[in-house]
Design an enzyme around this catalytic site. Structure first.
Site, PDB file in Angstrom:
ATOM      1  CG  ASP A   5      43.181  43.340  47.508  1.00  0.00           C
ATOM      2  OD1 ASP A   5      42.491  43.295  48.550  1.00  0.00           O
ATOM      3  OD2 ASP A   5      44.263  43.942  47.442  1.00  0.00           O
ATOM      4  CG  ASP A 103      41.658  42.674  52.583  1.00  0.00           C
ATOM      5  OD1 ASP A 103      42.449  41.749  52.850  1.00  0.00           O
ATOM      6  OD2 ASP A 103      42.010  43.866  52.528  1.00  0.00           O
ATOM      7  CD  GLU A 104      45.693  39.873  50.414  1.00  0.00           C
ATOM      8  OE1 GLU A 104      46.132  40.005  49.250  1.00  0.00           O
ATOM      9  OE2 GLU A 104      46.333  40.229  51.413  1.00  0.00           O
TER      10      GLU A 104
END
Length: 351
Positions: A5, A103-104
């Protein structure tokens, strides 16, 4: 399996473009103008310290942090940075990568030292993109995902069956991936307020409240159970949605008709690129000052644009007359391909 993350991703990308912003409270949302109706997309840790969070009205965020740097959303820049990160993850030895968003991502790997592998990932991402990330290590996707929260920022944390209840047991159920405020409130009505209480619950006792599928599913989340496989099958969108926040409230039926027509045109453009029929529609209505309702309906499979528009306008008939509207959104659900990934996250479809 590891959950990677990126830390304060959007704000971090903005700092890379403007290094002088490092250490300052940054709020990204809308066109960066707090006099307009918009919500916060992200905030730097410095801004979060003042209580600013994603989804908060931009004007309220600006009021909380008068000295904040307000920036407009630049989706193309964030997507480009995300692509670099995901390419870095895929380049790691033996990595199977399941992307969850900008973002992950989950990374599956066979290794005798997952912590060392996590540090390797952090170093590789930092070297290639100058972005920091946190890594959660787990023996299920749920445990890896929840582990990341304890590693932020730029750290590593491990959650397995052995320490799950020691770490998570006293946490409120809303801390679980897949259990938000609404579900947590419904669980509380059943006397279940903590993760440990949910883990100990008889799955069948949740069926009357949540149904034969979701009841046992929530119980399994309380135990941190679930899939132990990272699936790199390309993600396929279940639907496409668009929404518009109006700077001036809509008050006339003609305005609503025109707005829904425009939203339908935009959504259908996205759907056309998929080549799959529409099977359901959801209309999102946010009345002034900030009350949101949704109206959903399954429809017979269709590629007909006129039919979809007609059904969308039918849904608009449920809008309460005389109530000013500040936002409208339309989502079209499509038929999923037979080979689409199933159960890739523990969250149900929605906005």
């Amino acid at each position: 399996m590891l959950h990677v993350d990126l830390d304060q991703f959007i704000a971090a990308v903005e700092v890379l473009r403007r290094p002088e912003l490092a250490g300052k409270p940054i709020i990204v949302g809308g066109r960066g103008d707090p006099t307009e109706r918009a919500v916060v997309s992200t905030a730097s840790y410095e801004a979060r310290a003042f209580g600013v969070g994603s989804g908060m009205p931009l004007r309220i965020a600006a009021r909380k942090v008068p000295d904040a740097v307000l920036l407009p959303v630049d989706a193309e820049a964030y997507l480009a940075a995300s692509d670099e990160v995901m390419a870095t993850l895929r380049a790691q030895p033996g990595a199977v990568v399941q992307v969850l968003g900008w973002d992950e991502a989950f990374v599956g790997v066979e290794t005798g030292d997952p912590a060392a592998y996590a540090r390797q990932i952090q170093a590789a991402v930092l070297e290639r993109t100058q972005l920091h990330c946190s890594v959660g290590i787990g023996d299920t996707l749920v445990r890896a995902k929840n582990a990341t929260d304890f590693g932020k920022p730029a750290g590593i944390f491990r959650l397995t069956a052995e320490n799950w209840l020691d770490v998570m047991g006293a946490k409120p159920t809303k801390e679980l991936w897949g259990v938000g405020n609404k579900i947590s409130a419904r669980l509380a009505k059943l006397g279940i307020k903590t993760v440990a209480e949910l883990a100990a619950a008889d799955p069948q006792s949740l069926v009357p409240e949540f149904g034969p599928k979701m009841g046992p599913w929530y119980a399994s989340l309380g135990r941190g159970d679930g899939s132990g496989t990272v699936d790199d099958t390309p993600w396929v969108a279940r639907g496409h949605s668009r929404e518009t926040t109006f700077q001036t409230n809509l008050t006339e039926p003609e305005q609503v008709h025109d707005a829904v027509t425009q939203l339908a045109a935009e959504v259908l453009k996205d759907v056309a690129a998929e080549g799959r029929p529409v099977i359901g529609l959801t209309l999102k209505v946010r009345y002034a000052p900030f009350t949101t309702k949704t109206h959903a309906r399954k429809i017979p499979e269709t590629f007909d644009r006129a039919e979809v528009l007609a059904r969308a306008l039918d849904l608009a008939g449920a809008i309460e007359a005389g109530r000013p509207i500040r936002l409208l959104g339309l989502r079209a659900e499509m038929r999923m391909p037979d080979d689409a990934r199933q159960g890739h996250t523990p969250t149900r479809g929605g906005w």
